[in-house]
Design an enzyme around this catalytic site. Structure first.
Site, mmCIF file in Angstrom:
data_model
loop_
_atom_site.group_PDB
_atom_site.id
_atom_site.type_symbol
_atom_site.label_atom_id
_atom_site.label_comp_id
_atom_site.label_asym_id
_atom_site.label_seq_id
_atom_site.Cartn_x
_atom_site.Cartn_y
_atom_site.Cartn_z
ATOM 1 N N GLU A 277 5.663 9.166 31.557
ATOM 2 C CA GLU A 277 4.460 9.337 30.866
ATOM 3 C C GLU A 277 3.857 8.012 29.795
ATOM 4 O O GLU A 277 3.917 8.214 28.770
ATOM 5 C CB GLU A 277 4.606 10.564 30.182
ATOM 6 C CG GLU A 277 4.679 11.944 30.924
ATOM 7 C CD GLU A 277 5.264 13.183 29.816
ATOM 8 O OE1 GLU A 277 5.142 12.859 28.670
ATOM 9 O OE2 GLU A 277 4.939 14.050 30.463
ATOM 10 N N GLY A 279 2.082 5.522 27.949
ATOM 11 C CA GLY A 279 0.580 5.366 27.482
ATOM 12 C C GLY A 279 0.188 3.903 26.692
ATOM 13 O O GLY A 279 -0.539 3.173 27.572
ATOM 14 N N ARG A 280 0.790 3.598 25.768
ATOM 15 C CA ARG A 280 0.590 2.648 25.021
ATOM 16 C C ARG A 280 1.061 1.065 25.956
ATOM 17 O O ARG A 280 0.288 0.141 25.931
ATOM 18 C CB ARG A 280 1.525 2.351 23.897
ATOM 19 C CG ARG A 280 1.532 1.344 22.894
ATOM 20 C CD ARG A 280 2.450 1.234 21.781
ATOM 21 N NE ARG A 280 3.028 2.480 21.150
ATOM 22 C CZ ARG A 280 2.493 2.846 20.109
ATOM 23 N NH1 ARG A 280 1.425 2.180 19.211
ATOM 24 N NH2 ARG A 280 2.635 4.107 19.495
ATOM 25 N N ARG A 316 -4.478 2.626 12.678
ATOM 26 C CA ARG A 316 -3.316 2.218 12.787
ATOM 27 C C ARG A 316 -2.659 1.697 11.760
ATOM 28 O O ARG A 316 -1.412 1.978 10.929
ATOM 29 C CB ARG A 316 -2.724 1.569 14.042
ATOM 30 C CG ARG A 316 -3.475 2.397 15.506
ATOM 31 C CD ARG A 316 -2.485 1.813 16.814
ATOM 32 N NE ARG A 316 -1.202 2.129 16.744
ATOM 33 C CZ ARG A 316 -0.202 1.403 16.110
ATOM 34 N NH1 ARG A 316 -0.631 0.060 16.091
ATOM 35 N NH2 ARG A 316 1.110 1.780 16.245
ATOM 36 N N TYR A 320 -0.084 3.963 9.906
ATOM 37 C CA TYR A 320 1.564 3.604 10.197
ATOM 38 C C TYR A 320 1.912 2.364 9.647
ATOM 39 O O TYR A 320 2.917 1.681 10.241
ATOM 40 C CB TYR A 320 1.609 3.415 11.781
ATOM 41 C CG TYR A 320 1.152 4.569 12.482
ATOM 42 C CD1 TYR A 320 1.536 6.025 12.338
ATOM 43 C CD2 TYR A 320 0.076 4.346 13.364
ATOM 44 C CE1 TYR A 320 0.753 7.244 13.009
ATOM 45 C CE2 TYR A 320 -0.386 5.569 14.138
ATOM 46 C CZ TYR A 320 0.000 6.920 13.789
ATOM 47 O OH TYR A 320 -0.632 7.664 14.622
ATOM 48 N N CYS A 345 -14.886 2.989 1.431
ATOM 49 C CA CYS A 345 -14.368 2.965 -0.144
ATOM 50 C C CYS A 345 -12.993 3.432 -0.328
ATOM 51 O O CYS A 345 -12.866 4.443 -0.877
ATOM 52 C CB CYS A 345 -15.499 3.819 -0.789
ATOM 53 S SG CYS A 345 -17.123 2.944 -0.529
ATOM 54 N N GLU A 346 -12.100 2.888 0.192
ATOM 55 C CA GLU A 346 -10.657 3.119 -0.085
ATOM 56 C C GLU A 346 -9.943 1.856 0.138
ATOM 57 O O GLU A 346 -10.156 1.215 0.955
ATOM 58 C CB GLU A 346 -9.984 4.063 1.116
ATOM 59 C CG GLU A 346 -10.884 5.417 1.041
ATOM 60 C CD GLU A 346 -9.737 6.387 1.747
ATOM 61 O OE1 GLU A 346 -8.517 6.325 1.821
ATOM 62 O OE2 GLU A 346 -10.247 7.645 2.109
ATOM 63 N N TYR A 374 -4.381 4.031 21.284
ATOM 64 C CA TYR A 374 -4.255 4.711 19.968
ATOM 65 C C TYR A 374 -5.453 4.200 18.894
ATOM 66 O O TYR A 374 -5.083 4.066 17.724
ATOM 67 C CB TYR A 374 -2.921 5.136 19.353
ATOM 68 C CG TYR A 374 -1.803 5.504 20.389
ATOM 69 C CD1 TYR A 374 -2.281 6.856 20.711
ATOM 70 C CD2 TYR A 374 -0.751 4.859 20.859
ATOM 71 C CE1 TYR A 374 -1.082 7.677 21.636
ATOM 72 C CE2 TYR A 374 -0.178 5.672 21.816
ATOM 73 C CZ TYR A 374 -0.267 6.826 22.189
ATOM 74 O OH TYR A 374 0.721 7.290 23.139
HETATM 75 N N1 LLP Z 1 4.366 11.912 26.453
HETATM 76 C C1 LLP Z 1 4.292 12.599 25.313
HETATM 77 C C2 LLP Z 1 4.788 13.951 25.463
HETATM 78 C C3 LLP Z 1 3.813 12.051 24.170
HETATM 79 O O1 LLP Z 1 3.773 12.860 23.006
HETATM 80 C C4 LLP Z 1 3.401 10.813 24.078
HETATM 81 C C5 LLP Z 1 2.953 10.077 22.721
HETATM 82 C C6 LLP Z 1 3.539 9.961 25.324
HETATM 83 C C7 LLP Z 1 3.913 10.574 26.521
HETATM 84 C C8 LLP Z 1 3.029 8.516 25.277
HETATM 85 O O2 LLP Z 1 3.947 7.798 24.450
HETATM 86 P P1 LLP Z 1 3.602 6.179 24.601
HETATM 87 O O3 LLP Z 1 4.027 5.481 26.179
HETATM 88 O O4 LLP Z 1 2.348 5.661 24.453
HETATM 89 O O5 LLP Z 1 4.460 5.592 23.459
HETATM 90 N N2 LLP Z 1 -0.996 7.280 17.469
HETATM 91 C C9 LLP Z 1 0.476 6.632 17.622
HETATM 92 C C10 LLP Z 1 1.238 7.183 18.872
HETATM 93 C C11 LLP Z 1 1.393 8.483 19.073
HETATM 94 C C12 LLP Z 1 2.195 8.708 20.424
HETATM 95 C C13 LLP Z 1 1.914 10.329 20.349
HETATM 96 N N3 LLP Z 1 2.672 10.780 21.741
HETATM 97 C C14 LLP Z 1 0.295 5.127 17.268
HETATM 98 O O6 LLP Z 1 -0.898 4.759 17.064
HETATM 99 O O7 LLP Z 1 1.325 4.499 17.040
#
Ligand code: LLP
EC number: 4.1.1.20
Length: 423
Positions: A277, A279-280, A316, A320, A345-346, A374
């Site tokens: 899975e 994403g990033r 981000r 973070y 304004c922060e 993200y």
């Molecule tokens: N699978 C599950 C169950 C997840 O919760 C996530 C991410 C992924 C896959 C995908 O993960 P990746 O390959 O993208 O690392 N907003 C945060 C990141 C939150 C990730 C949440 N879950 C940021 O901007 O760093």
């Protein structure tokens, strides 16, 4: 690797001149490169190609849910990992076949389960025994038998930012791995759910393979235990989490090929279909945020570069303390050391402090790199700012894939109750 490069002194997205695009679209806007998206998907796919039989790469839609992005990845054969009915509807609308969709998340509601069940998705990743009970009820009422996995919490420290670490015992995710066998037996006993697999995801932006390796070893042990208990385990979902380079100073994250080798070695005798899975890794470096300098302001001992993007557009850094590379679209000579800030304004509306950049003047364009994951999706309208538009580039072509909203959209959604309006 990405396809954002300076050509004749001007930053381009593939073959599109970003100065020209900024004139056309107005700033700020997000810009994604299709060639980069496809390249990243393929690099990951090749990395894990030899892991198990027919591995499925289910893109984590939450990273960038724009339907053009999902459709581009679906065209290349990716599936989708969704965490809400909104994401499920987006994935289906963008052309992801239901048999490549996995539904994750700790808080699926009865309605969400019923809709995903009706769509006949590949698999539900359950995160608690009460969630399994609810799915069994929904399945019985619908006369269907869903496939499901339990997401286990292996109690492994992913070594990433606390807000995006998910695999420690104290985190809300998954069921404790030590009690998983009991949970499987209970869920399977009803006969309403086909308990096909195990899932794990320990966090995001992981820069070291060893926590993943430790988590996967524990999952391997569990699969053995479940099979010994008579369960027919056919899938293992290894989650996402591979980090990407944000800063030139940070350690290089592991390559997908090395990740694939590690996974292939550990899962060699699992005899399951593996699901990933990411994403990033797919969308992160495929996107930038383009913004214009409004003005420079000299503070006490520091220079502020005030730009037209703000924390509401790219959360981000403030959420973070994340680092994003910042570049001038047409770099001038010389250098400035400045704080890059937005108009909100922060004090938290600060993208970078004491950052060395090419000299900037009011009206100059800058970009934030690594803003494809993200980023647009976490934006808000705080300070009554319009959501940032998104543009997809492919070679010389560009298309607005989410237009800038209007102030009528923004303000017109509020309703003033009669009793206030009348007074
Ligand atoms: N699978 C599950 C169950 C997840 O919760 C996530 C991410 C992924 C896959 C995908 O993960 P990746 O390959 O993208 O690392 N907003 C945060 C990141 C939150 C990730 C949440 N879950 C940021 O901007 O760093």
């Amino acid at each position: 690797m990405d396809f954002f490069q300076h050509r004749d002194g001007v930053l381009h997205a593939e073959d599109v001149d970003l100065e020209r695009l900024a004139e056309e679209i107005g700033t700020p806007f997000y810009c994604y490169s299709e060639a980069t998206l496809v390249r990243h998907l393929n690099v990951f796919r090749e990395g894990v190609a030899s892991c198990g039989k027919d591995p499925l790469v289910a893109y984590a839609v939450k990273a960038n849910p724009n339907q053009a992005v999902i459709a581009c990845l679906a065209r290349e054969g990716a599936g989708a990992d969704v965490v809400s009915i909104g994401e499920l509807r987006r994935a289906l609308a963008a052309g992801v076949p239901a048999d490549r969709i996995v539904f994750s998340g700790v808080g699926k509601t009865r309605e969400e389960m019923a809709e995903a069940l009706a769509a006949d998705i590949l698999q539900f990743n359950l995160e608690s025994t009460s969630e399994a009970d609810m799915l069994a009820e929904v399945a019985r009422a619908a006369g269907r038998r869903p496939r499901a996995a339990f997401r286990v919490n292996p109690d492994v420290d992913a070594g990433t930012h606390a807000k995006i670490s998910t695999g420690r015992a104290e985190n809300k995710f998954g069921i404790p791995i030590d009690t998983a066998a009991q949970a499987f037996s209970a869920a399977a006993a009803s006969g309403d759910i086909d308990m096909v697999g195990v899932a794990v995801h320990i966090g995001s932006q992981l820069t070291d393979l060893s926590p993943l390796e430790a988590a996967f070893r524990r999952v391997g042990d569990l699969i053995g235990e479940l099979r010994a208990g008579g369960h027919d385990i056919r899938t293992a979902d290894l989650g996402g989490g591979l980090g990407i380079p944000y800063s030139p100073d940070s350690a290089e994250p592991p390559l997908p090929a090395d990740y694939g080798k590690m996974v292939a070695a550990i899962t060699e005798d699992w005899n399951v279909r593996l699901i990933f899975e990411p994403g990033r890794l797919i969308t992160g470096n495929a996107g930038i945020l383009v913004s214009r300098v409004i003005r420079l302001k000299q503070g006490v001992g520091r220079c502020f570069v005030i730009i037209d993007a703000a924390m509401n557009d790219l959360m981000r850094p403030t959420l973070y303390d994340a680092y994003h590379g910042i570049e001038a679209v047409r770099p001038r000579g010389g250098e400035v050391v400045a704080d890059i800030v937005g108009p909100v304004c922060e004090t938290g509306d600060t993208f970078a402090r004491d950052r060395a950049l090419p000299r900037l003047e009011a009206g100059d364009l800058i970009v934030f790199r690594t803003a494809g994951a993200y980023s647009a999706t976490m934006a808000s309208t705080y300070n009554s700012r319009l959501l940032t538009p998104e543009v997809l580039v492919s070679g010389e072509r560009s298309a607005v894939i989410r237009p800038r909203r209007t102030y009528e959209d923004l303000i017109g959604q509020d309703r003033i109750p009669d009793w206030i309006a009348k007074e």
